[in-house]
Write a protein that holds these residues in place. Structure first.
Motif, PDB file in Angstrom:
ATOM      1  N   GLY A   8      -3.973  -3.660  -4.487  1.00  0.00           N
ATOM      2  CA  GLY A   8      -3.634  -2.380  -3.877  1.00  0.00           C
ATOM      3  C   GLY A   8      -2.914  -2.535  -2.549  1.00  0.00           C
ATOM      4  O   GLY A   8      -1.856  -1.935  -2.324  1.00  0.00           O
ATOM      5  N   VAL A   9      -3.474  -3.345  -1.655  1.00  0.00           N
ATOM      6  CA  VAL A   9      -2.845  -3.500  -0.344  1.00  0.00           C
ATOM      7  C   VAL A   9      -1.527  -4.254  -0.460  1.00  0.00           C
ATOM      8  O   VAL A   9      -0.561  -3.960   0.269  1.00  0.00           O
ATOM      9  CB  VAL A   9      -3.793  -4.183   0.665  1.00  0.00           C
ATOM     10  CG1 VAL A   9      -4.987  -3.309   0.965  1.00  0.00           C
ATOM     11  CG2 VAL A   9      -4.231  -5.566   0.200  1.00  0.00           C
ATOM     12  N   THR A  10      -1.446  -5.224  -1.375  1.00  0.00           N
ATOM     13  CA  THR A  10      -0.186  -5.948  -1.516  1.00  0.00           C
ATOM     14  C   THR A  10       0.890  -5.098  -2.199  1.00  0.00           C
ATOM     15  O   THR A  10       2.077  -5.255  -1.906  1.00  0.00           O
ATOM     16  CB  THR A  10      -0.374  -7.264  -2.296  1.00  0.00           C
ATOM     17  OG1 THR A  10      -1.031  -6.994  -3.543  1.00  0.00           O
ATOM     18  CG2 THR A  10      -1.196  -8.250  -1.500  1.00  0.00           C
ATOM     19  N   LEU A  11       0.486  -4.192  -3.090  1.00  0.00           N
ATOM     20  CA  LEU A  11       1.467  -3.289  -3.694  1.00  0.00           C
ATOM     21  C   LEU A  11       2.102  -2.409  -2.628  1.00  0.00           C
ATOM     22  O   LEU A  11       3.333  -2.248  -2.587  1.00  0.00           O
ATOM     23  CB  LEU A  11       0.799  -2.425  -4.762  1.00  0.00           C
ATOM     24  CG  LEU A  11       1.700  -1.356  -5.413  1.00  0.00           C
ATOM     25  CD1 LEU A  11       2.842  -2.013  -6.185  1.00  0.00           C
ATOM     26  CD2 LEU A  11       0.881  -0.446  -6.326  1.00  0.00           C
ATOM     27  N   MET A  12       1.280  -1.839  -1.749  1.00  0.00           N
ATOM     28  CA  MET A  12       1.828  -1.009  -0.683  1.00  0.00           C
ATOM     29  C   MET A  12       2.659  -1.840   0.281  1.00  0.00           C
ATOM     30  O   MET A  12       3.702  -1.396   0.781  1.00  0.00           O
ATOM     31  CB  MET A  12       0.695  -0.302   0.064  1.00  0.00           C
ATOM     32  CG  MET A  12      -0.009   0.776  -0.743  1.00  0.00           C
ATOM     33  SD  MET A  12       1.132   2.057  -1.360  1.00  0.00           S
ATOM     34  CE  MET A  12       1.798   2.677   0.189  1.00  0.00           C
ATOM     35  N   ASN A  13       2.210  -3.058   0.544  1.00  0.00           N
ATOM     36  CA  ASN A  13       2.994  -3.921   1.423  1.00  0.00           C
ATOM     37  C   ASN A  13       4.313  -4.314   0.782  1.00  0.00           C
ATOM     38  O   ASN A  13       5.320  -4.505   1.469  1.00  0.00           O
ATOM     39  CB  ASN A  13       2.196  -5.173   1.767  1.00  0.00           C
ATOM     40  CG  ASN A  13       2.653  -5.810   3.056  1.00  0.00           C
ATOM     41  OD1 ASN A  13       2.935  -5.119   4.030  1.00  0.00           O
ATOM     42  ND2 ASN A  13       2.723  -7.128   3.080  1.00  0.00           N
ATOM     43  N   PHE A  14       4.329  -4.425  -0.552  1.00  0.00           N
ATOM     44  CA  PHE A  14       5.580  -4.686  -1.261  1.00  0.00           C
ATOM     45  C   PHE A  14       6.600  -3.594  -0.963  1.00  0.00           C
ATOM     46  O   PHE A  14       7.769  -3.884  -0.664  1.00  0.00           O
ATOM     47  CB  PHE A  14       5.332  -4.762  -2.762  1.00  0.00           C
ATOM     48  CG  PHE A  14       6.585  -4.675  -3.586  1.00  0.00           C
ATOM     49  CD1 PHE A  14       7.411  -5.771  -3.723  1.00  0.00           C
ATOM     50  CD2 PHE A  14       6.943  -3.490  -4.212  1.00  0.00           C
ATOM     51  CE1 PHE A  14       8.591  -5.691  -4.466  1.00  0.00           C
ATOM     52  CE2 PHE A  14       8.105  -3.405  -4.962  1.00  0.00           C
ATOM     53  CZ  PHE A  14       8.932  -4.507  -5.085  1.00  0.00           C
TER      54      PHE A  14
END
Length: 391
Positions: free
Chosen positions: A328-334
């Motif tokens: 979740g956090v890496t998707l948003m950071n993407f």
């Protein structure tokens, strides 16, 4: 908590590497013939490589934990810094920035992963902002101190030294970070596509794509060429200006941190911040060829009000189930870092096209107007997002 501290300190390197080209731009142009378009490409490649790594990083955080994920990837940043130190032309600079982007891709997300797993959701934005703020000291180091070090030792020696510092950071993460127990997952619900199908995340993806780009791109690249081309700044003056911008970014991040809890809203604070950032960019476009002082003040305001990254992440984190926190956090950071990278690429094309048809002052005005329009589009999408209370 010691693991988060180690990752926060390591994050200083990530922030340094995403912003130092603004200061080195003049000397790279002189020594290697790297022009504005190649510099924009190199800076954009860092962001794109970093962003594309968010998918395997998210999977690895959920599967293997932050210790192995972060320490191993940092070795790519070591290789990139060494390649940069040995570069003889634009191609090597671009390749080095790609490796550095890959190497830095897990540091902040590993810290966010530990925060999300170990602290209640209402604390996430404040702690995340503090971690980001501490890491932003890397932007400070990548301004006037970098300019002084480059003048004293040369940029190749500086970059070789940074490779050694990065290696030490990788070893520290491997030795001191401990992985939390794996979260239990409901049957058949552990896919990235689960997150992509969550409609409530779509407006947040849109605002994340554009919100970080102006502060990152101006501070990381365009401030240097703009102040040199339009206002005649040398490397030391550019270093001082970008130092002020870096400090503003830190202060903005710290001040934003508790505001979602203070005002009991996930949405309104970042919405207002992005709106003010867009207005500052519009004013910068209107006055780019005027006073150098006003230009620096407006660019500083862009970095200050554009520092709401952690609040957007906290808004999204509140919607993500525990077993998908890593992804979740890496998707948003993407979307955040990827947006900064894509927009950096586009900004180079926008500037080059405008520069071929008009004066440098007008070309930069077009560039700043481009960023303002992107924020307006992102805000339109974000207006459809669902607000959430923090208490």
């Amino acid at each position: 908590m010691s693991a988060i501290v180690v990752l926060a300190v390591t994050y200083v390197l990530s922030q340094f590497f995403r912003s130092f080209l603004a200061v080195l731009a003049p000397v790279l142009t002189t020594d290697l013939g790297v022009g504005e378009a190649a510099l924009a490409t190199a800076s954009g490649v860092w962001f794109i490589a970093f962003a594309l790594m968010q998918f395997p990083v998210g999977w690895s955080l959920d599967r293997y934990g932050p210790r192995r994920t972060t320490s191993l990837l940092l070795l790519a940043a070591v290789a990139g810094a060494l390649l940069f130190a040995l570069a003889e032309g634009p191609a090597a600079i671009i390749a080095a920035m790609a490796l550095i982007g890959i190497g830095c891709s897990a540091v902040l997300m590993a810290a966010f992963y530990l925060l999300a797993r170990q602290f209640p959701p209402q604390r996430f934005a404040m702690f995340a902002s503090w971690i980001v703020a501490s890491g932003l000291s890397g932007g400070v180091l990548g301004s006037a101190p970098l300019a002084l070090a480059t003048e004293a030792f040369g940029w190749r020696v500086v970059m070789a030294g940074l490779a050694g510092v990065t290696l030490v950071a990788a070893l520290a993460v491997a030795a001191l970070v401990r992985d939390p127990p794996a979260a239990s997952a409901p049957q058949g619900s552990g896919s990235l596509f689960t997150l992509l199908k969550m409609r409530q995340l779509w407006p947040l993806m849109a605002i994340a794509f554009v919100a970080y780009a102006p502060a990152a791109n101006l501070r990381g690249l365009w401030a240097g060429p703009f102040l040199a081309d339009v206002h005649g700044y040398d490397i030391e003056a550019i270093g001082r200006a970008t130092l002020v911008m870096a400090i503003a970014l830190i202060l903005g991040t710290i001040i934003y941190g508790p505001l979602d809890v203070l005002f009991n809203t996930r949405k309104r604070v970042p919405f207002v911040g992005v709106t003010v950032t867009g207005l500052c960019l519009a004013l910068l476009a209107a006055t780019s060829g005027g006073s150098a002082t006003i230009a620096v003040v407006l660019m500083t305001a862009v970095t200050f009000f554009g520092a709401g990254y952690a609040l957007i992440m906290a808004h999204a984190r509140a919607m993500v189930p525990a077993h998908l926190i890593g992804r979740g956090v890496t998707l948003m950071n993407f979307f955040s870092i990827g947006g900064a990278g894509v927009i950096q690429f586009l900004s180079g094309t926008v500037f080059a096209t405008a520069a071929g048809r008009t004066s440098p002052e007008s070309a930069y005005a077009v560039l700043f107007g481009f960023y303002a329009l992107l924020l307006a589009a992102g805000l339109t999408a974000y207006s459809f997002s669902r607000d959430m209370r923090t208490r």
